[in-house]
Scaffold this motif. Structure first.
Motif, short mmCIF file in Angstrom:
data_model
loop_
_atom_site.label_atom_id
_atom_site.label_comp_id
_atom_site.label_asym_id
_atom_site.label_seq_id
_atom_site.Cartn_x
_atom_site.Cartn_y
_atom_site.Cartn_z
N THR A 1 0.83 -1.20 0.00
CA THR A 1 0.00 0.00 0.00
C THR A 1 0.87 1.26 0.00
OG1 THR A 1 -1.58 -1.25 1.32
CG2 THR A 1 -1.93 1.12 1.20
N ALA A 2 1.97 1.22 0.76
CA ALA A 2 2.84 2.40 0.86
C ALA A 2 3.52 2.68 -0.49
CB ALA A 2 3.87 2.18 1.95
N ILE A 3 3.97 1.62 -1.17
CA ILE A 3 4.63 1.82 -2.48
C ILE A 3 3.61 2.34 -3.48
CG2 ILE A 3 5.82 0.68 -4.40
CD1 ILE A 3 7.06 -1.26 -2.37
N LYS A 4 2.41 1.77 -3.45
CA LYS A 4 1.35 2.20 -4.38
C LYS A 4 1.05 3.69 -4.15
CE LYS A 4 -2.23 1.39 -7.24
NZ LYS A 4 -2.99 2.62 -7.19
N ALA A 5 1.01 4.11 -2.88
CA ALA A 5 0.70 5.51 -2.56
C ALA A 5 1.78 6.44 -3.12
CB ALA A 5 0.57 5.68 -1.06
N ILE A 6 3.01 6.00 -3.05
CA ILE A 6 4.12 6.81 -3.56
C ILE A 6 3.99 6.98 -5.08
CG2 ILE A 6 6.60 6.64 -4.04
CD1 ILE A 6 6.93 5.63 -1.18
N ILE A 7 3.53 5.94 -5.75
CA ILE A 7 3.33 6.01 -7.20
C ILE A 7 2.12 6.91 -7.50
CG2 ILE A 7 2.75 4.68 -9.27
CD1 ILE A 7 4.33 2.32 -7.88
N ASP A 8 1.03 6.71 -6.75
CA ASP A 8 -0.18 7.52 -6.98
C ASP A 8 0.10 9.00 -6.73
OD1 ASP A 8 -1.61 5.31 -7.65
OD2 ASP A 8 -2.56 5.06 -5.68
N LYS B 1 7.55 7.87 -10.74
CA LYS B 1 6.78 8.07 -11.96
C LYS B 1 6.91 6.87 -12.90
CE LYS B 1 6.76 13.05 -11.86
NZ LYS B 1 7.45 13.16 -10.55
N VAL B 2 6.05 6.85 -13.93
CA VAL B 2 6.08 5.80 -14.94
C VAL B 2 7.51 5.58 -15.42
CG1 VAL B 2 5.41 5.32 -17.32
CG2 VAL B 2 3.72 6.12 -15.68
N GLU B 3 7.91 4.34 -15.48
CA GLU B 3 9.23 3.93 -15.96
C GLU B 3 10.35 4.17 -14.94
OE1 GLU B 3 9.85 2.03 -18.39
OE2 GLU B 3 8.08 2.18 -19.65
N ASP B 4 10.05 4.80 -13.80
CA ASP B 4 11.07 4.91 -12.76
C ASP B 4 11.39 3.52 -12.23
OD1 ASP B 4 11.30 7.60 -12.90
OD2 ASP B 4 10.19 8.07 -11.07
N ALA B 5 12.65 3.33 -11.87
CA ALA B 5 13.06 2.04 -11.31
C ALA B 5 12.82 2.03 -9.81
CB ALA B 5 14.53 1.79 -11.60
N LEU B 6 12.42 0.89 -9.32
CA LEU B 6 12.29 0.69 -7.88
C LEU B 6 13.67 0.29 -7.36
CD1 LEU B 6 9.58 0.63 -6.20
CD2 LEU B 6 9.91 -1.83 -6.10
N PRO B 7 14.07 0.77 -6.18
CA PRO B 7 15.35 0.31 -5.64
C PRO B 7 15.36 -1.21 -5.55
CG PRO B 7 14.37 2.02 -4.23
CD PRO B 7 13.36 1.68 -5.28
N SER B 8 16.54 -1.79 -5.54
CA SER B 8 16.61 -3.26 -5.52
C SER B 8 16.01 -3.79 -4.22
CB SER B 8 18.07 -3.71 -5.62
OG SER B 8 18.70 -3.51 -4.38
N GLU B 9 15.62 -5.04 -4.30
CA GLU B 9 15.01 -5.72 -3.16
C GLU B 9 15.92 -5.60 -1.92
OE1 GLU B 9 13.02 -9.36 -4.75
OE2 GLU B 9 14.29 -10.22 -3.20
N ARG B 10 17.21 -5.83 -2.18
CA ARG B 10 18.14 -5.82 -1.06
C ARG B 10 18.23 -4.42 -0.44
NH1 ARG B 10 24.14 -7.29 -2.32
NH2 ARG B 10 22.98 -8.85 -3.50
N GLN C 1 8.39 -6.16 -14.09
CA GLN C 1 9.76 -6.61 -13.91
C GLN C 1 10.35 -6.89 -15.28
OE1 GLN C 1 8.86 -9.58 -10.94
NE2 GLN C 1 10.16 -8.55 -9.45
N ARG C 2 11.52 -6.31 -15.52
CA ARG C 2 12.20 -6.59 -16.79
C ARG C 2 13.42 -7.43 -16.46
NH1 ARG C 2 11.17 -0.88 -18.37
NH2 ARG C 2 9.11 -0.97 -19.33
N HIS C 3 13.49 -8.53 -17.17
CA HIS C 3 14.52 -9.50 -16.86
C HIS C 3 15.91 -8.86 -16.88
CE1 HIS C 3 15.38 -13.60 -15.99
NE2 HIS C 3 16.42 -13.55 -16.81
N GLY C 4 16.64 -9.01 -15.81
CA GLY C 4 18.01 -8.51 -15.75
C GLY C 4 18.11 -7.01 -15.55
N ALA C 5 17.02 -6.28 -15.68
CA ALA C 5 17.10 -4.82 -15.59
C ALA C 5 16.52 -4.29 -14.27
CB ALA C 5 16.37 -4.18 -16.76
N GLY C 6 15.55 -4.99 -13.73
CA GLY C 6 14.98 -4.55 -12.47
C GLY C 6 13.48 -4.39 -12.51
N THR C 7 12.96 -3.66 -11.54
CA THR C 7 11.52 -3.47 -11.39
C THR C 7 11.19 -2.00 -11.62
OG1 THR C 7 11.53 -5.24 -9.77
CG2 THR C 7 9.57 -3.87 -9.84
N PHE C 8 10.15 -1.75 -12.41
CA PHE C 8 9.82 -0.38 -12.80
C PHE C 8 8.33 -0.10 -12.60
CE2 PHE C 8 13.38 -1.94 -15.16
CZ PHE C 8 14.29 -0.89 -15.16
#
Ligand code: GLP
Length: 242
Positions: A20-27, A32-41, A69-76
């Motif tokens: 919910t917190a991540i969704k709120a940050i996007i909303d 923004k669209v196409e921004d990368a999410l920091p890595s899981e770690r 999720q784009r393979h090898g590139a990360g989560t956007f």
């Protein structure tokens, strides 16, 4: 995003609150669209929570179509759907050309007499039979729009056979629309529709009304849809008069 922003808020498992917190940050437009999410770690370290929690939250957001999720590139942050306003296409075509899998949750499939509003929109005499199709339209299982289509029964002799694409069903009888008029208007979702689409109550909706016609000008469809304002862009190309 800080742990204190979600750790002590609400109920339910921690990963749900992180989701919910991540969704709120996007909303809120912070991510923004196409921004990368920091890595899981990095997220786990920064927030002082386990990687499993982060992974579960991210997975849920990917399933909701909020992240990709784009393979090898990360989560956007997933791109919005862009839809040209000048071409007459069906929802099925719109999603397929974007590599998404169209789906529907059926809410109504019925035959009845045209209401005065439907008769007017479809240029029918009162008492003519129409087929009605109410569906939640999904792309990769993410709800995109709530759509209510009304078609003169004569063009769709077996409404019960309409399974996936309405336009494909019409095409089978040589009644695929050739031209359409469309009206777009900003609205807010009512609570019931918001719930059906999985968006917060009071979210922005794009109301779209389409009347489409056969090549000879006969109206074939009167459809009222509410698209998610947070997922859809309609694009029009414009030219000055020659
Ligand atoms: C879009 C239009 C509707 C139309 C539908 C047909 O969603 N807004 O007016 O009825 O496409 O889509 P399909 O053939 O996938 O049912």
């Amino acid at each position: 995003l800080r742990a204190r922003d979600f750790e002590n808020t609400g109920h339910g498992p921690l990963y749900r609150r992180l989701q919910t917190a991540i969704k709120a940050i996007i909303d809120d437009g912070i991510l923004k669209v196409e921004d990368a999410l920091p890595s899981e770690r990095d997220l786990a370290t920064e927030l002082g929570i386990s990687r499993v929690t982060v992974r579960n939250a991210v997975r849920a957001l990917v399933e909701d179509g909020v992240l990709i999720q784009r393979h090898g590139a990360g989560t956007f942050v997933a791109p919005r759907v862009e839809q040209a306003l000048s071409r007459l296409t069906s929802f099925t075509e719109d999603m397929t050309t974007r590599g998404m899998s169209p789906g529907a949750v059926w809410l109504e499939k019925s035959v009845g007499y045209a209401t005065p509003e439907e008769a007017m929109a479809l240029n029918l005499s009162p008492g003519t039979e129409v087929a009605r199709f109410r569906r939640l339209r999904t792309a990769n299982d993410k709800p995109m729009a709530l759509e209510f289509a009304v078609v003169p029964k004569q063009f769709i002799p077996h409404p019960e056979e309409v399974d996936k694409s309405l336009y494909d069903a019409l095409a089978k009888y040589g009644k695929k629309p050739d031209r359409a008029l469309q009206r777009l208007r900003a609205e807010l979702f009512d609570n019931e529709t918001a719930r059906a689409l999985g968006v917060p109550e009071g979210s922005a909706a794009l109301y779209i009304e389409r009347r489409s016609f056969l090549a000879n000008g006969t109206p074939v469809e009167f459809t009222r849809s509410h698209y998610r304002g947070d997922s859809y862009d309609f694009i029009a190309e414009m030219q000055v008069d020659a």
